[in-house]
Scaffold this active site. Sequence first.
Site, PDB file in Angstrom:
ATOM      1  N   TYR A   1      -4.384   5.971  18.780  1.00 14.80           N
ATOM      2  CA  TYR A   1      -5.446   6.136  19.777  1.00 14.80           C
ATOM      3  C   TYR A   1      -6.718   6.639  19.126  1.00 14.80           C
ATOM      4  CZ  TYR A   1      -1.680   5.184  22.863  1.00 14.80           C
ATOM      5  OH  TYR A   1      -0.625   4.566  23.459  1.00 14.80           O
TER       6      TYR A   1
ATOM      7  N   HIS B   1       2.931  -6.739  16.135  1.00 18.73           N
ATOM      8  CA  HIS B   1       2.371  -5.914  17.209  1.00 18.73           C
ATOM      9  C   HIS B   1       1.102  -5.202  16.760  1.00 18.73           C
ATOM     10  CE1 HIS B   1       1.877  -2.786  20.184  1.00 18.73           C
ATOM     11  NE2 HIS B   1       2.061  -1.871  19.259  1.00 18.73           N
ATOM     12  N   PHE B   2       1.182  -4.464  15.649  1.00 14.03           N
ATOM     13  CA  PHE B   2      -0.004  -3.644  15.374  1.00 14.03           C
ATOM     14  C   PHE B   2      -1.136  -4.427  14.713  1.00 14.03           C
ATOM     15  CE2 PHE B   2       2.708  -2.167  11.722  1.00 14.03           C
ATOM     16  CZ  PHE B   2       1.907  -2.610  10.680  1.00 14.03           C
ATOM     17  N   HIS B   3      -0.852  -5.649  14.238  1.00 10.24           N
ATOM     18  CA  HIS B   3      -2.005  -6.443  13.807  1.00 10.24           C
ATOM     19  C   HIS B   3      -2.801  -6.957  15.000  1.00 10.24           C
ATOM     20  CE1 HIS B   3      -0.513  -6.061   9.761  1.00 10.24           C
ATOM     21  NE2 HIS B   3      -1.676  -6.497   9.346  1.00 10.24           N
TER      22      HIS B   3
ATOM     23  N   ARG C   1      10.514  -5.861   7.788  1.00 13.48           N
ATOM     24  CA  ARG C   1       9.139  -5.627   7.352  1.00 13.48           C
ATOM     25  C   ARG C   1       9.170  -4.935   5.990  1.00 13.48           C
ATOM     26  NH1 ARG C   1       6.644  -0.353  10.458  1.00 13.48           N
ATOM     27  NH2 ARG C   1       4.940  -0.754   9.013  1.00 13.48           N
ATOM     28  N   ARG C   2       8.017  -4.787   5.370  1.00 13.85           N
ATOM     29  CA  ARG C   2       7.846  -4.053   4.117  1.00 13.85           C
ATOM     30  C   ARG C   2       8.813  -4.543   3.045  1.00 13.85           C
ATOM     31  NH1 ARG C   2       7.272   2.244   5.909  1.00 13.85           N
ATOM     32  NH2 ARG C   2       5.050   2.068   6.134  1.00 13.85           N
TER      33      ARG C   2
ATOM     34  N   HIS D   1       1.714   8.532  16.025  1.00 16.17           N
ATOM     35  CA  HIS D   1       1.399   7.741  17.199  1.00 16.17           C
ATOM     36  C   HIS D   1      -0.008   7.994  17.720  1.00 16.17           C
ATOM     37  CE1 HIS D   1       1.712   4.821  20.184  1.00 16.17           C
ATOM     38  NE2 HIS D   1       1.089   5.663  20.962  1.00 16.17           N
TER      39      HIS D   1
HETATM   40  C1  HEM Z   1      -6.784 -10.663   6.334  1.00 17.66           C
HETATM   41  C2  HEM Z   1      -6.273  -9.909   7.225  1.00 17.66           C
HETATM   42  C3  HEM Z   1      -4.869  -9.338   7.179  1.00 17.66           C
HETATM   43  C4  HEM Z   1      -3.684  -9.945   6.883  1.00 17.66           C
HETATM   44  C5  HEM Z   1      -3.465 -11.408   6.509  1.00 17.66           C
HETATM   45  C6  HEM Z   1      -2.661  -8.948   6.976  1.00 17.66           C
HETATM   46  C7  HEM Z   1      -1.307  -9.172   6.751  1.00 17.66           C
HETATM   47  C8  HEM Z   1      -0.337  -8.197   6.719  1.00 17.66           C
HETATM   48  C9  HEM Z   1       1.081  -8.430   6.531  1.00 17.66           C
HETATM   49  C10 HEM Z   1       1.742  -9.790   6.352  1.00 17.66           C
HETATM   50  C11 HEM Z   1       1.692  -7.211   6.531  1.00 17.66           C
HETATM   51  C12 HEM Z   1       3.182  -6.946   6.397  1.00 17.66           C
HETATM   52  C13 HEM Z   1       3.562  -6.564   5.039  1.00 17.66           C
HETATM   53  C14 HEM Z   1       4.964  -6.026   4.958  1.00 17.66           C
HETATM   54  O1  HEM Z   1       5.506  -5.486   5.939  1.00 17.66           O
HETATM   55  O2  HEM Z   1       5.556  -6.151   3.872  1.00 17.66           O
HETATM   56  C15 HEM Z   1       0.682  -6.213   6.744  1.00 17.66           C
HETATM   57  C16 HEM Z   1       0.908  -4.849   6.828  1.00 17.66           C
HETATM   58  C17 HEM Z   1      -0.006  -3.941   7.324  1.00 17.66           C
HETATM   59  N1  HEM Z   1      -1.316  -4.201   7.697  1.00 17.66           N
HETATM   60 FE1  HEM Z   1      -2.273  -5.964   7.510  1.00 17.66          FE
HETATM   61  N2  HEM Z   1      -3.230  -7.758   7.333  1.00 17.66           N
HETATM   62  C18 HEM Z   1      -4.575  -7.956   7.482  1.00 17.66           C
HETATM   63  C19 HEM Z   1      -5.516  -7.017   7.870  1.00 17.66           C
HETATM   64  C20 HEM Z   1      -5.213  -5.739   8.278  1.00 17.66           C
HETATM   65  C21 HEM Z   1      -6.134  -4.824   8.885  1.00 17.66           C
HETATM   66  C22 HEM Z   1      -7.599  -5.138   9.176  1.00 17.66           C
HETATM   67  C23 HEM Z   1      -5.454  -3.682   9.129  1.00 17.66           C
HETATM   68  C24 HEM Z   1      -5.908  -2.391   9.750  1.00 17.66           C
HETATM   69  C25 HEM Z   1      -7.103  -2.078  10.082  1.00 17.66           C
HETATM   70  C26 HEM Z   1      -4.107  -3.860   8.647  1.00 17.66           C
HETATM   71  C27 HEM Z   1      -3.129  -2.888   8.686  1.00 17.66           C
HETATM   72  C28 HEM Z   1      -1.859  -3.047   8.183  1.00 17.66           C
HETATM   73  C29 HEM Z   1      -0.887  -1.989   8.105  1.00 17.66           C
HETATM   74  C30 HEM Z   1      -1.069  -0.547   8.564  1.00 17.66           C
HETATM   75  C31 HEM Z   1       0.281  -2.549   7.559  1.00 17.66           C
HETATM   76  C32 HEM Z   1       1.619  -1.844   7.323  1.00 17.66           C
HETATM   77  C33 HEM Z   1       1.781  -1.418   5.934  1.00 17.66           C
HETATM   78  C34 HEM Z   1       3.163  -0.856   5.697  1.00 17.66           C
HETATM   79  O3  HEM Z   1       4.130  -1.324   6.309  1.00 17.66           O
HETATM   80  O4  HEM Z   1       3.255   0.088   4.919  1.00 17.66           O
HETATM   81  N3  HEM Z   1      -3.993  -5.123   8.161  1.00 17.66           N
HETATM   82  N4  HEM Z   1      -0.554  -6.838   6.857  1.00 17.66           N
HETATM   83 CU   LIG Z   2       3.523   4.686  18.558  1.00 18.86          CU
END
Ligand code: HEM
Ligand SMILES: [Cu+2]
Lengths: 160, 557
Positions: B234, B381-383, B444-445, B230
């Site tokens: 920050y 949320h985190f996006h 998710r995932r 968490h």
């Molecule tokens: C083009 C831009 C982006 C798109 C379209 C995108 C889309 C997504 C989607 C759809 C997921 C969900 C995948 C899943 O749960 O199976 C995901 C997961 C994630 N994204 Fe992005 N994302 C983008 C950029 C970013 C950026 C800039 C960050 C952080 C700086 C980020 C951090 C994450 C993280 C931490 C996860 C979780 C991975 C996990 O569950 O293990 N994403 N993203």
């Molecule tokens: Cu948290």
Amino acid sequence: MQDNHKVVEAYERGWLIFGLAMILVFIVIISYTVLNRGETISRGAGQIDVATVRTTSPFANPRVEQVGGEYVAYVQAFAFGYLPAEIKVKKGVKVTFYITSPDVQHGFYVEGTNINPQIIPGEVTKLEYVFKKAGTYRIVCNEYCGISHAQMFGKIVVEE
Amino acid sequence: MAVRTLSHVDVYAGYPEKKVTLYMLMLGFFALLLGTFFGPLQALNYGGIDAYPLLKPLVQSYYQGLTLHGVLNAIIFTQLFAQALLVYLPARELRMRPNMTLAWISWWMAFIGLGIAAIPLLGNAATVLYTFYPPLKGHWAFYVGAAIFVLSSYVSIYLVLDLWRRWKRANPGKITPLVTYLSLTHWLMWFLASLGLVVEVAVFLIPWSLGLIEGVDPLLSRTLFWYTGHPIVYFWLLPAYVVAYTILPKVAGGKLISDPLARLAFLLFLLFSVPVGFHHQFADPGISSGWKFFHTVLTLMVAVPSLMTAFTLAASLENAGRARGGKGLLGWIRALPWGNPVFLGPTLGLISFIPGGAGGFVNASFPLNQVIHNTTWIVGHFHLQVATMVTMSAMGAAFFLIPHLTRKPLVGIGYARASQWLWFIGMNLMGFALHWMGYLGVPRRAHISEVASQYQGAAPFMALNAISGVILFVAAGFFFYVIFATALQNRRLPEAQTPEIPFTEVVSGPEGNRVAQLTDRVGFWFAVAVILIVVAYGLPLIQMFTSLNPVPGMRLW
Ligand code: HEM
Ligand SMILES: [Cu+2]
Ligand SMILES: [Cu+2]
């Protein structure tokens, strides 16, 4: 400018008081729900030896039992499915779930309900729920558990 | 020996710290480039479209891509941005030079750690996602590389502490300048926050992956992970707040309303960021509801400094809009410099932070959390938070930092502007879609395009998600074009025209302010933070460490 500054400070105080009041209200609501509706939230029911989950009681024989007027379900979440493959209960009767995993972490999200515990190998999860509507509920694994994670489903059949 | 030609002027001669900062920054954006590549593919997956068979020889599965996306974006890019910005800005503010040997050591550690971790990641030997929950077991090189990478941030912590100490010695009794104070509290918070991850990886995961110990306790590992997991948000967020507090008001044409309030906000982050990690474990067995409730209350307290920030920044932007001649209730908004990409990035990011923060209250509410735990709601949320607020602040910062560091003028300002609007629109659409899908229970995932017919109920939002993925693909293309075209061009401005860092002025400063003086007792507050952590984590951790239940590892991908 000086006057303006005073105005900003007054607004700021108001905003912070509003924020703190909001948080206080949230804490009250959360306490109320945890105390009165907390039984669906996953709780620990002790540790278990992963090596023997599949061979010793009670999880060697995943099942739904009727105990008194209620149900007790012993469930295995494994890669990539659930046992028993179909959990059958009656509507309006309390079900106590005990769930564990013999391999990696899994989810046990029952669609249309608030049942959503984390299943952790070595730990037994306990929760209680009363199904109010008859029908078939799908169980979805929502914790990544390997290559066929997206196809890991289970089933709860609630009868009238 | 190569002969120096006249055209090959050394831009870094007087400022060697500029070069290491540029290297940190560009390595971070390179990680973001690779990591972001998978984002649109994931968005298509959540629209029911499976692009992964096309990538087969390079990327073995959806989950391998997702691991790369999470690790490169959330762990690598964010840390490198903090290491670039929050060592360089205090050095500039104090007009002092950080220890250059150590600065380069931190870069090399990050680079080597990344390289070591990249091998198993690219080879599909560590497809464990960026949370790497045991007993899923990755190749040891993944954990070793990640550890070296994270430890490089400890060098950055030392660099800033050292700058601060030297400055304090030269300026006894004076209050720490603002940017330095904010950076310092950020790094101290990270030191406390990172300990969980360091213990998890060094004590358990590395020996386990090397075969030295048989098993690890999955619950303890989760707890140590989220101890860091968490506050790490920050750690990502505060560099963006530094941009928002100390750069943005100036770029907008105004001043920061209150310097002491900025300090107070960061101090609250130092105190409350860490002892809240159980809010990621509301659904876990083995942690009592009482402790979960306690962490809920502390979590809600961390909202306070963000609420303060929202106020101060909105007031500062209004101040700027009025200084630019904006009139009336809302006229000041139109008067802001919407054509300037440096302004656009952080400002559009901050706007997205409002719905993001509101959703955070839902996540933090212990019983309500069950409705959305591990659904796409969380991803939505985190996006809005890290992928919009933090990333857009970094993008905005890149638009002035790269020209400042290299004296190379920004290329393609139109593309820069378009990238920010498209990123903002795309992320908000995607955030909206993912929140709804999550509310409907979509996990998710999950490689759900394999089983798309299973989620008919969420179809309209899934389609929206795919569309926003395409928008974001274009946005990312524009952004990376701008920064790499800028950094790789040959044109340089003459030395006299080096773009300055737009440090903001303040309306009410720290001098004679009681709050500012109290916050400056950094050692004391650090001790308070430690005590809070011991109270919130001590007993549960002792309990877990004394009843270890090790589980053997598995590779299921
Ligand atoms: C083009 C831009 C982006 C798109 C379209 C995108 C889309 C997504 C989607 C759809 C997921 C969900 C995948 C899943 O749960 O199976 C995901 C997961 C994630 N994204 Fe992005 N994302 C983008 C950029 C970013 C950026 C800039 C960050 C952080 C700086 C980020 C951090 C994450 C993280 C931490 C996860 C979780 C991975 C996990 O569950 O293990 N994403 N993203
Ligand atoms: Cu948290
Ligand atoms: Cu799964």
